[in-house]
Scaffold this motif. Structure first.
Motif, PDB file in Angstrom:
ATOM      1  N   PHE A  21      12.115 -22.235 -19.426  1.00 12.62           N
ATOM      2  CA  PHE A  21      12.767 -20.816 -19.882  1.00 12.62           C
ATOM      3  C   PHE A  21      13.122 -20.988 -21.221  1.00 12.62           C
ATOM      4  O   PHE A  21      13.466 -22.022 -21.789  1.00 12.62           O
ATOM      5  N   ALA A  22      13.099 -19.961 -21.945  1.00 12.20           N
ATOM      6  CA  ALA A  22      13.580 -19.876 -23.220  1.00 12.20           C
ATOM      7  C   ALA A  22      15.031 -20.214 -23.394  1.00 12.20           C
ATOM      8  O   ALA A  22      15.930 -20.286 -22.398  1.00 12.20           O
ATOM      9  N   ASP A  23      15.531 -20.501 -24.696  1.00 14.32           N
ATOM     10  CA  ASP A  23      17.033 -20.934 -24.925  1.00 14.32           C
ATOM     11  C   ASP A  23      17.872 -19.259 -24.697  1.00 14.32           C
ATOM     12  O   ASP A  23      17.469 -18.318 -24.823  1.00 14.32           O
ATOM     13  N   GLY A  24      19.301 -19.653 -23.943  1.00 12.06           N
ATOM     14  CA  GLY A  24      20.002 -18.641 -23.913  1.00 12.06           C
ATOM     15  C   GLY A  24      19.624 -17.278 -23.115  1.00 12.06           C
ATOM     16  O   GLY A  24      19.983 -16.393 -23.635  1.00 12.06           O
ATOM     17  N   VAL A  25      18.921 -17.554 -22.006  1.00 11.03           N
ATOM     18  CA  VAL A  25      18.668 -16.290 -21.302  1.00 11.03           C
ATOM     19  C   VAL A  25      19.424 -16.060 -20.132  1.00 11.03           C
ATOM     20  O   VAL A  25      19.296 -15.020 -19.615  1.00 11.03           O
ATOM     21  N   PHE A  26      20.231 -16.848 -19.605  1.00  8.83           N
ATOM     22  CA  PHE A  26      20.846 -16.782 -18.278  1.00  8.83           C
ATOM     23  C   PHE A  26      22.263 -16.571 -18.490  1.00  8.83           C
ATOM     24  O   PHE A  26      22.842 -17.362 -19.266  1.00  8.83           O
ATOM     25  N   ASP A  27      23.014 -15.631 -17.955  1.00  9.62           N
ATOM     26  CA  ASP A  27      24.569 -15.559 -17.698  1.00  9.62           C
ATOM     27  C   ASP A  27      25.116 -16.583 -17.081  1.00  9.62           C
ATOM     28  O   ASP A  27      26.438 -16.872 -17.348  1.00  9.62           O
ATOM     29  N   ALA A  28      24.388 -16.937 -16.164  1.00 11.65           N
ATOM     30  CA  ALA A  28      25.043 -18.181 -15.024  1.00 11.65           C
ATOM     31  C   ALA A  28      23.902 -19.093 -14.664  1.00 11.65           C
ATOM     32  O   ALA A  28      22.763 -18.635 -14.529  1.00 11.65           O
ATOM     33  N   VAL A  29      24.059 -20.242 -14.557  1.00 10.61           N
ATOM     34  CA  VAL A  29      23.267 -21.193 -13.816  1.00 10.61           C
ATOM     35  C   VAL A  29      23.750 -21.977 -12.878  1.00 10.61           C
ATOM     36  O   VAL A  29      24.996 -22.281 -12.921  1.00 10.61           O
ATOM     37  N   THR A  30      23.144 -22.338 -11.702  1.00 12.89           N
ATOM     38  CA  THR A  30      23.961 -22.974 -10.565  1.00 12.89           C
ATOM     39  C   THR A  30      22.710 -23.993 -10.111  1.00 12.89           C
ATOM     40  O   THR A  30      21.586 -23.700  -9.869  1.00 12.89           O
ATOM     41  N   ILE A  31      23.328 -25.002  -9.284  1.00 13.01           N
ATOM     42  CA  ILE A  31      22.444 -26.125  -8.633  1.00 13.01           C
ATOM     43  C   ILE A  31      23.445 -26.744  -7.474  1.00 13.01           C
ATOM     44  O   ILE A  31      24.393 -27.114  -7.802  1.00 13.01           O
ATOM     45  N   SER A  32      22.963 -26.536  -6.394  1.00 11.40           N
ATOM     46  CA  SER A  32      23.624 -27.090  -5.256  1.00 11.40           C
ATOM     47  C   SER A  32      22.968 -27.928  -4.631  1.00 11.40           C
ATOM     48  O   SER A  32      21.605 -27.848  -4.024  1.00 11.40           O
ATOM     49  N   PHE A  33      23.571 -29.101  -4.544  1.00 13.74           N
ATOM     50  CA  PHE A  33      22.766 -30.507  -3.557  1.00 13.74           C
ATOM     51  C   PHE A  33      21.550 -30.690  -4.243  1.00 13.74           C
ATOM     52  O   PHE A  33      20.587 -31.244  -3.477  1.00 13.74           O
ATOM     53  N   GLY A  34      21.348 -30.595  -5.523  1.00 16.38           N
ATOM     54  CA  GLY A  34      20.174 -30.933  -6.063  1.00 16.38           C
ATOM     55  C   GLY A  34      20.214 -31.812  -7.221  1.00 16.38           C
ATOM     56  O   GLY A  34      19.316 -32.679  -7.663  1.00 16.38           O
ATOM     57  N   LEU A  35      21.536 -31.990  -8.121  1.00 19.26           N
ATOM     58  CA  LEU A  35      21.451 -32.629  -9.211  1.00 19.26           C
ATOM     59  C   LEU A  35      21.611 -34.149  -9.164  1.00 19.26           C
ATOM     60  O   LEU A  35      20.942 -34.814  -9.758  1.00 19.26           O
ATOM     61  N   ARG A  36      21.918 -34.612  -7.990  1.00 23.96           N
ATOM     62  CA  ARG A  36      21.760 -36.132  -7.761  1.00 23.96           C
ATOM     63  C   ARG A  36      20.294 -36.468  -7.436  1.00 23.96           C
ATOM     64  O   ARG A  36      20.267 -37.680  -7.614  1.00 23.96           O
ATOM     65  N   ASN A  37      19.515 -35.461  -7.249  1.00 24.22           N
ATOM     66  CA  ASN A  37      17.986 -35.957  -7.122  1.00 24.22           C
ATOM     67  C   ASN A  37      17.209 -36.078  -8.244  1.00 24.22           C
ATOM     68  O   ASN A  37      16.124 -36.431  -8.392  1.00 24.22           O
ATOM     69  N   VAL A  38      17.990 -35.605  -9.464  1.00 16.38           N
ATOM     70  CA  VAL A  38      17.273 -35.566 -10.768  1.00 16.38           C
ATOM     71  C   VAL A  38      17.327 -37.127 -11.233  1.00 16.38           C
ATOM     72  O   VAL A  38      18.450 -37.550 -11.314  1.00 16.38           O
ATOM     73  N   GLN A  39      16.234 -37.472 -11.970  1.00 19.13           N
ATOM     74  CA  GLN A  39      16.171 -38.648 -12.377  1.00 19.13           C
ATOM     75  C   GLN A  39      17.239 -38.969 -13.452  1.00 19.13           C
ATOM     76  O   GLN A  39      17.907 -40.043 -13.790  1.00 19.13           O
ATOM     77  N   ASP A  40      17.348 -37.837 -14.601  1.00 16.18           N
ATOM     78  CA  ASP A  40      18.297 -37.974 -15.632  1.00 16.18           C
ATOM     79  C   ASP A  40      19.324 -36.830 -15.707  1.00 16.18           C
ATOM     80  O   ASP A  40      18.882 -35.947 -15.943  1.00 16.18           O
ATOM     81  N   THR A  41      20.448 -37.180 -14.841  1.00 16.57           N
ATOM     82  CA  THR A  41      21.510 -36.419 -14.941  1.00 16.57           C
ATOM     83  C   THR A  41      21.773 -35.565 -16.361  1.00 16.57           C
ATOM     84  O   THR A  41      22.026 -34.335 -16.222  1.00 16.57           O
ATOM     85  N   GLY A  42      22.058 -36.307 -17.213  1.00 22.10           N
ATOM     86  CA  GLY A  42      22.237 -35.893 -18.519  1.00 22.10           C
ATOM     87  C   GLY A  42      21.441 -34.942 -19.131  1.00 22.10           C
ATOM     88  O   GLY A  42      21.980 -33.668 -19.679  1.00 22.10           O
ATOM     89  N   GLN A  43      20.109 -35.318 -19.039  1.00 25.61           N
ATOM     90  CA  GLN A  43      19.083 -34.389 -19.499  1.00 25.61           C
ATOM     91  C   GLN A  43      18.964 -32.902 -18.750  1.00 25.61           C
ATOM     92  O   GLN A  43      18.965 -31.889 -19.297  1.00 25.61           O
ATOM     93  N   ALA A  44      19.228 -32.950 -17.218  1.00 25.64           N
ATOM     94  CA  ALA A  44      19.149 -31.847 -16.812  1.00 25.64           C
ATOM     95  C   ALA A  44      20.517 -30.960 -17.281  1.00 25.64           C
ATOM     96  O   ALA A  44      20.378 -29.738 -17.312  1.00 25.64           O
ATOM     97  N   LEU A  45      21.717 -31.580 -17.471  1.00 25.88           N
ATOM     98  CA  LEU A  45      22.718 -30.774 -17.645  1.00 25.88           C
ATOM     99  C   LEU A  45      22.851 -30.360 -19.163  1.00 25.88           C
ATOM    100  O   LEU A  45      22.950 -29.063 -19.478  1.00 25.88           O
ATOM    101  N   ARG A  46      21.875 -30.813 -19.957  1.00 24.62           N
ATOM    102  CA  ARG A  46      21.738 -30.380 -21.372  1.00 24.62           C
ATOM    103  C   ARG A  46      20.659 -29.054 -21.396  1.00 24.62           C
ATOM    104  O   ARG A  46      20.631 -28.236 -21.958  1.00 24.62           O
ATOM    105  N   GLU A  47      19.599 -29.340 -20.328  1.00 24.56           N
ATOM    106  CA  GLU A  47      18.830 -28.290 -20.040  1.00 24.56           C
ATOM    107  C   GLU A  47      19.482 -27.105 -19.402  1.00 24.56           C
ATOM    108  O   GLU A  47      19.408 -25.989 -19.963  1.00 24.56           O
ATOM    109  N   LEU A  48      20.306 -27.196 -18.597  1.00 27.89           N
ATOM    110  CA  LEU A  48      21.142 -25.970 -18.161  1.00 27.89           C
ATOM    111  C   LEU A  48      21.872 -25.313 -19.210  1.00 27.89           C
ATOM    112  O   LEU A  48      22.084 -24.216 -19.420  1.00 27.89           O
ATOM    113  N   TYR A  49      22.514 -26.198 -20.232  1.00 28.88           N
ATOM    114  CA  TYR A  49      23.213 -25.702 -21.253  1.00 28.88           C
ATOM    115  C   TYR A  49      22.365 -24.904 -22.046  1.00 28.88           C
ATOM    116  O   TYR A  49      22.568 -23.797 -22.726  1.00 28.88           O
ATOM    117  N   ARG A  50      21.142 -25.327 -22.413  1.00 26.63           N
ATOM    118  CA  ARG A  50      20.361 -24.817 -23.263  1.00 26.63           C
ATOM    119  C   ARG A  50      19.856 -23.137 -23.014  1.00 26.63           C
ATOM    120  O   ARG A  50      19.854 -22.557 -23.744  1.00 26.63           O
TER     121      ARG A  50
END
Length: 231
Positions: free
Chosen positions: A108-137
């Motif tokens: 997805f492009a930068d700054g397109v969502f009003d809200a982002v959410t993830i339920s019971f999936g973040l702990r299955n991501v190999q790089d948590t910090g990168q995922a949080l930065r991508e959600l931020y982006r």
């Protein structure tokens, strides 16, 4: 059948969820004693989706978690990297814009969502910090993040009982209701190794999120973290 390990290789995790896609929602309902429905209602309240808003529902699996957001009139994009989950979701909810995507490289492009959410999936991501930065982006300035994830009970006696359930009771229950019970052994191990509530809050802050806070559900079995992308 595939069982991922705690180094969380993406192809192993995706394959594991492919294996359990057909019965995933039912299995979660049984293993959580029906509490997962309550937790998802709390997520919906925290996201507070409004008509015409754009919502990213990451690790959406079959899309069941996205339905409360669509009911508000918001435009919801359910995203997951398990093609098996997405195929099952498309069979059940053909109208949903189910999208394949990796949490560490969101399509997805930068700054397109009003809200982002993830339920019971973040702990299955190999790089948590990168995922949080991508959600931020991909979130608009002033937009919000809501994370619902298993955590650590705050009352020590209850924590002991809960950990006994995870490692002793959960596997035999999973064998009775799941097509891939070994996957739920991994899930139990991943819950035990996951950061506690303050630890995840620090990771959100390090990724750039502000006004970070959390609320415990079911005595801390689950924690609901939230944050805002600064204007």
């Amino acid at each position: 059948m595939t069982r991922a390990t705690l180094d969380k290789q993406p192809h192993e995790v995706a394959s594991m969820f492919d294996d359990v896609a057909a019965n995933y929602d039912l299995t979660n309902d049984v293993l959580s004693l029906g509490q997962d429905r309550r937790w998802r209602k709390e997520v919906a309240k925290a996201v507070d989706a409004r008509p015409a808003q754009r919502i990213l529902d990451l690790a959406a699996g079959t899309g069941t978690s996205s339905l409360p957001f669509t009911a508000t009139g918001a435009y919801v994009v359910p995203c997951d990297f398990s093609l098996g989950m997405l195929r099952e979701g498309k069979r059940r909810h053909p109208w949903l814009p189910l999208t394949a995507g990796d949490a560490t490289r969101l399509p997805f492009a930068d700054g397109v969502f009003d809200a982002v959410t993830i339920s019971f999936g973040l702990r299955n991501v190999q790089d948590t910090g990168q995922a949080l930065r991508e959600l931020y982006r991909v979130t608009k300035p002033g937009g919000r993040v809501v994370i619902c994830e298993f955590s650590h009970p705050t009352w020590a006696p209850f924590r002991t009982v809960y950990e006994e359930y995870l490692m002793r009771a959960l596997p035999p229950v999973a064998r009775a209701v799941s097509s891939n019970p070994d996957a739920y052994v991994y899930l139990a191990e991943s819950i035990q190794s996951w950061p506690d509530q303050p630890g995840l809050a620090r990771q959100l802050q390090q990724a750039g999120w502000s006004q970070v806070a959390w609320r415990n559900l079911s005595g801390g079995i689950v924690a609901l973290h939230r944050g805002t992308r600064p204007l």
